[in-house]
Design an enzyme around this catalytic site. Structure first.
Site, PDB file in Angstrom:
ATOM      1  CB  ALA A  33      53.382  67.680   6.599  1.00 49.83           C
ATOM      2  N   GLY A  37      51.680  66.279  11.364  1.00 47.66           N
ATOM      3  CA  GLY A  37      51.437  67.724  11.444  1.00 47.66           C
ATOM      4  C   GLY A  37      50.064  68.073  11.997  1.00 47.66           C
ATOM      5  CD  GLU A  77      55.527  63.028  12.175  1.00 47.83           C
ATOM      6  OE1 GLU A  77      55.299  62.173  13.049  1.00 47.83           O
ATOM      7  OE2 GLU A  77      54.937  64.123  12.148  1.00 47.83           O
ATOM      8  CD  GLU A  88      54.471  67.800  14.235  1.00 50.38           C
ATOM      9  OE1 GLU A  88      54.088  67.793  13.047  1.00 50.38           O
ATOM     10  OE2 GLU A  88      55.667  67.665  14.559  1.00 50.38           O
TER      11      GLU A  88
END
Ligand code: HXC
Length: 259
Positions: free
Chosen positions: A65, A110, A133, A113
């Site tokens: 992200a 992300g 993260e 993911e």
């Protein structure tokens, strides 16, 4: 389909969707997530696309992200951002059509993911996976804590998430995070070959199998078996079942029509 951060191509009945924000290693910001959401709706509703490949432009699949966008978010905004991504990724996971991730480079946070909401992951030798993260003072927010543990087991998921370690494609293969590792210049050909192999089967059956596996993994085995039984029965209401079984008995190749 006209997008600022996505490139969409077709190869026969295969859709190829590429995240295209290479200057930020394809980091997912609000705009990319929004475009991805729209693209997935279009692809799911396009009757000429039977299978989807998701990949990234340049040297990353998706490096996570967008940290620059997230840095100044308050809790409410961060929760909404997570919710947006969770929604898009869930939409990909629940698409009727199968989805292959062709992981060409960094698949971090992300990005890892995103690869995990796809049905099958093929990685190039250059791919790198990780959930970094906690190194940023946050936790995975697009279902990394959920899908990684389900894919590779709780112990390995916890180690990857707690350490922020980046692993290479072979290690990802060893722990079951990816299905196959191939040389970088063969990645798309391999993904397309796999897509074509799946496309040679009855696509209603492939879709029912996807639903049965997905829903079954999210429930108890009795309910999962009931879902399988009902979808198995439903296959016999399709022309493809008659064609598939007829072709076998007549010793010829089936000609499926998605009916
Ligand atoms: C914003 C990013 C980015 C990211 C890379 N860039 N990753 N921008 N968000 N996630 C940008 C860099 O700032 C840089 O921009 C350019 O892309 C190239 O990256 P470099 O770092 O210069 O490349 P390199 O040295 O090769 O290192 C590659 C890398 C590193 C190891 C992948 O970029 C990296 O560690 N990225 C962050 C990975 C990460 O922590 N991902 C998880 C994010 S959290 P400039 O302008 O300087 O050229 C997350 C949470 C998900 O994903 C859930 C949310 C709800």
């Amino acid at each position: 389909m006209d997008f600022e951060n996505l490139i969409f191509k077709r190869e026969g009945n295969i859709g190829i969707l590429s995240i295209n924000r290479p200057k930020a290693l394809n980091a997912l910001n609000t705009q990319v997530l929004c475009e991805l959401d729209k693209a997935i709706d279009m692809i799911e509703n396009d009757e000429d696309i039977h299978i989807l490949i998701i990949t990234g432009e340049g040297r990353a699949f998706v490096a996570g992200a967008d940290i620059a966008e997230m840095k100044e978010m308050n809790s409410k905004e961060a929760r909404q951002f997570a919710k947006n991504g969770l929604g898009v990724f869930r939409k990909i996971e629940l698409m009727e059509k199968p989805v292959i991730a062709a992981v060409n480079g960094f698949a971090l946070g992300g990005g890892c993911e995103l690869s995990m909401c796809c049905d099958i992951r093929i990685a190039s030798e250059k791919a790198k996976f990780g959930q970094p993260e906690v190194g940023l003072g946050i936790i995975p927010g697009f279902a990394g804590t959920q899908r990684l543990a389900r894919l590779v087991g709780m112990g390995r998921a916890k180690e990857l998430i707690f350490t922020s370690d980046m692993i290479d494609a072979n290690e990802a293969y060893r722990i079951g995070l990816v299905n196959k590792v191939v040389p970088q210049d063969e990645l798309m050909n391999e993904a397309i070959a796999l897509a074509n192999k799946i496309l040679s089967k009855g696509q209603i059956a492939v879709r029912f199998a996807k639903t049965s596996i997905n829903r079954g993994m999210e429930t108890d085995i009795e309910t999962g078996m009931a879902i399988e039984r009902d979808l198995f029965g439903l296959c016999f209401a399709t022309e493809d079942q008659k064609e598939g079984m007829g072709a076998f008995l007549e010793k010829r190749s089936p000609n499926y029509k998605l009916r």
